[in-house]
Structure formats: structure tokens, C-alpha cells
Design a protein around this motif. Sequence first.
Motif, PDB file in Angstrom:
ATOM      1  N   UNK A 312      -4.325  31.841  29.139  1.00  0.00           N
ATOM      2  CA  UNK A 312      -4.510  30.548  29.808  1.00  0.00           C
ATOM      3  C   UNK A 312      -4.638  30.695  31.321  1.00  0.00           C
ATOM      4  N   UNK A 313      -4.097  31.766  31.882  1.00  0.00           N
ATOM      5  CA  UNK A 313      -4.081  31.906  33.339  1.00  0.00           C
ATOM      6  C   UNK A 313      -5.471  32.061  33.943  1.00  0.00           C
ATOM      7  N   UNK A 314      -6.475  32.373  33.136  1.00  0.00           N
ATOM      8  CA  UNK A 314      -7.818  32.546  33.691  1.00  0.00           C
ATOM      9  C   UNK A 314      -8.642  31.265  33.601  1.00  0.00           C
ATOM     10  N   UNK A 340      -1.426  26.170  25.481  1.00  0.00           N
ATOM     11  CA  UNK A 340      -1.289  24.805  25.984  1.00  0.00           C
ATOM     12  C   UNK A 340      -0.018  24.665  26.830  1.00  0.00           C
ATOM     13  N   UNK A 341       1.097  25.194  26.323  1.00  0.00           N
ATOM     14  CA  UNK A 341       2.371  25.064  27.033  1.00  0.00           C
ATOM     15  C   UNK A 341       2.323  25.765  28.386  1.00  0.00           C
ATOM     16  N   UNK A 342       1.731  26.940  28.412  1.00  0.00           N
ATOM     17  CA  UNK A 342       1.656  27.696  29.662  1.00  0.00           C
ATOM     18  C   UNK A 342       0.761  26.989  30.673  1.00  0.00           C
ATOM     19  N   UNK A 343      -0.371  26.456  30.206  1.00  0.00           N
ATOM     20  CA  UNK A 343      -1.258  25.717  31.101  1.00  0.00           C
ATOM     21  C   UNK A 343      -0.559  24.486  31.658  1.00  0.00           C
ATOM     22  N   UNK A 364       4.693  20.133  23.229  1.00  0.00           N
ATOM     23  CA  UNK A 364       5.637  19.410  24.064  1.00  0.00           C
ATOM     24  C   UNK A 364       5.001  18.671  25.219  1.00  0.00           C
ATOM     25  N   UNK A 365       3.665  18.589  25.213  1.00  0.00           N
ATOM     26  CA  UNK A 365       2.936  17.908  26.282  1.00  0.00           C
ATOM     27  C   UNK A 365       2.768  16.444  25.905  1.00  0.00           C
ATOM     28  N   UNK A 366       3.243  15.555  26.774  1.00  0.00           N
ATOM     29  CA  UNK A 366       3.188  14.127  26.493  1.00  0.00           C
ATOM     30  C   UNK A 366       2.033  13.470  27.241  1.00  0.00           C
ATOM     31  N   UNK A 397       4.137  16.915  38.108  1.00  0.00           N
ATOM     32  CA  UNK A 397       4.431  16.878  36.671  1.00  0.00           C
ATOM     33  C   UNK A 397       5.795  17.526  36.398  1.00  0.00           C
ATOM     34  N   UNK A 398       6.600  16.859  35.596  1.00  0.00           N
ATOM     35  CA  UNK A 398       7.907  17.420  35.208  1.00  0.00           C
ATOM     36  C   UNK A 398       7.709  18.346  34.017  1.00  0.00           C
ATOM     37  N   UNK A 399       7.921  19.629  34.222  1.00  0.00           N
ATOM     38  CA  UNK A 399       7.672  20.617  33.162  1.00  0.00           C
ATOM     39  C   UNK A 399       8.966  21.279  32.694  1.00  0.00           C
TER      40      UNK A 399
END
Length: 404
Positions: A312-314, A340-343, A364-366, A397-399
Motif C-alpha cells: 500500500x505504501x506505493x 486497506x488498514x495500512x493505507x 475497521x475503516x468507517x 483522521x483518528x486512526x
Amino acid sequence: EEEDEFKFDFDLLDATKIIPEELVPVRRVGKLTLNRNPDNFFAETEQVAFHTGHVVPGIDFTNYPLLQGRLFSYIDTQLRRVGPNFAESPINRPTCTVHNKQRDGEGRQTINKGRVNYFPNSLANGCPAHSPEGMAAFHSVAEKVEGAKVRQRSPSFADHHSQATLFWNSMASWEKKHIIEAISFELNMVETKEVRERAVTAMFAPVADELAAGIAERIGMPFTPAAGKKAKSKLAKSPALSMDRGPDASIRGRKVAILAADGVDSRHIAAIKSRLKAEGAICEVIAKVAGTLTGSDGKSIAVDRPAPNAPSVVYDALIVPGGDASAQAVASLGVAIHFVAEACAHFKTLAAIGAGTRVLEKAGVLPSMEGVITGDDPQRVLDGLVEGIKKHRHYLRNVDSIPA
């Protein structure tokens, strides 16, 4: 200007200090255009030999300590990394022939003729000769220096906190949070309690109580602001130091990941690719394995990159298209959920159309999170995606709840 050298409250030659743009405005001196990618990574990228000593006539070197050190270290590096004749390799040699007296040695590209390479000589009728007097390519600046030469720092070198305070005061709230988290991460690896406490009270408290208190809380130590003297800078803050900027004008060159599986809504894929291409962005379809996917209309969709080879980092953003079967398959793939979570934890823009929203929720992305765009209308979601990418990141964003 030269006469302004000593007008600042810091030493211009102190490598630990910055020169605020508000005091000395940035001036554009040229433009470097990158017009192609390397044809051969090793022959070009791996063997390119940058060197601070390679300057054009009319430019000399300042007394800046780091530059003076680099003038030696760069050439020393190239001699050992590429070879003594690094300037003759195809990637390093100039487009015009350079006539000098260098010859022989390892990695030589030029075949020199003649018996001598020095001047004066009688064996080659005085050739090669020096350039005529007055036409020399380089003249050092004549600088008048007076006074005793001593090995000591100027008093301004002892100021360790005023510019740190300037930097802290110039940060946005999310940047301050990142600074506290980064420092706390390092201090939490220090085993000795007294060392951690001294770092907070002696290093960070003179910068700002807010900084010291935030670090103390994260390393589990009490902190009481002291009445001691705080560092001050003549310049209260420097907006140029902050990365907190407004939205970009375009998303040209940004890279967007499309997470999909068999059964993906083909219309969504087509709409995403069409819109992002029109915006100048790059999009790649990522699936469990390489090859092709079968879309909801039975047509094949090319996979640009398999999930294990697509960190995801790229990518600058991601979108999950609709299609019940596709969403269910992607949501059950651990590497996709981690993507998805890392992004999300990296504050990137995330979008989903229709059933694709389930993939975000599994990670866990809302939908209520900043920079997360969901909905059933592909056009509206794509509009939000483009505008989100223009903001680059969504740092408010609260992560804390994201497992990444």
C-alpha cells in the motif's frame, strides 16, 4: 547580500541551523527537467556520480562546513564506488569533449595517443598546453581574512533551542502530534529511566511545555512545567516550515489502487479508469493473483499487479468498486484488508462504491472518517476521490482503532 552575513541571530555557517524563508526569500536559480526514465538501471542510476565539486565557471565554494566536507567525501566515494575514471562512463561524461591531462588507470574509456600528458614538455611540442592567460576556466574569489585562527565555536553555536522553538511554533496540530509520537517512540526504547527524564526536561522542555508534556505522557513519566527561561526566536513562526498546505491543483502522477476480484462491477472499473486517466493519475487493478478477472458482465479485466507484490505504501489512494461477489472475496483476503488498514493509518484517501464499502468496514475503516468516500453513485464517489487525493493526506483522521 554579503554585507548581511552577520545580521542574523544565528550563524549562517552552523549546519544545525535553518535560514527561514521569511528572512531570506527563496530565489529560483534554474530548472532541472527529468524527461525520461533510465534505460538501464545499473549503467545509469547505479553508476551516476554526483559531486558537489562539479561546478560551472563563475561559481565558487562557501565556507559552509558541510559543503567543505562534501567536496572531499563525494569524490572519495566515486573513486571507490565507481572507479577512478568515473567521469568517463557513459552516464557521467559530458556531451562535449573535455580536454584535460588525465589518462590511464582503471576503467579508462578514452584511448589517449602520444607520450606525455604534462606541461611544459619538449616531447610533444608543448602539448597539451594550458589555456592562455586570462582565459582560465576558474578563478578563486580573492577573500581578505584578518585575525587569529582559533579552533572554537562562535557563541551562536551554543543556542540549541530557539530554532527548535521556531520550528515547533510553525507546525500544524497534526504535525505536532506526529513529532511527539516520533520522539516518544525513540525514547521508549531507552532502558534507563533517568536518561528518558533528562531528555524531556533538558532537551524538550526548553523548546515548549506542550512538546515536553506530550512526550512525557507517552513515555509514562510525570511532567510539571518549570518556571525556567524558555527559548525565544526573533521570528515567532515560519509557515514555510510546515507541510500543512491547501489542496493541490491536480492529481496528475498520483497512483491509485483498485482492489477487485471476480464478479467486480465492470462498469465501475471502466468509470474509475476513465476518470482517473482524464485527471492524469495512474490506476492499477490489484487482485489476489496475476492474470485476469471476470467482470460482472462476463468480460475479462486485466490485473495490473497481484496483491502480494503491491504494498500500500506505493499508492496515494485506493478505491474498491462494487459487485457483491468481488467485495466478498476481497473482504476475505487478509493481504487486502491489511492493504486497506495500512493505507488508512497513513491518512490516504479511501473510497468504495456500493458493496465495496464492506471491504473498508472489514478493515475497521468507517465512512464517517475524514477522507473516506463511499456511496452507490459512482460519479459522486469519484468526485470525492479526486478531491480527496488533491489534499494529499487526511491527518486529522483518528486512526487509533486501525490495526495497522
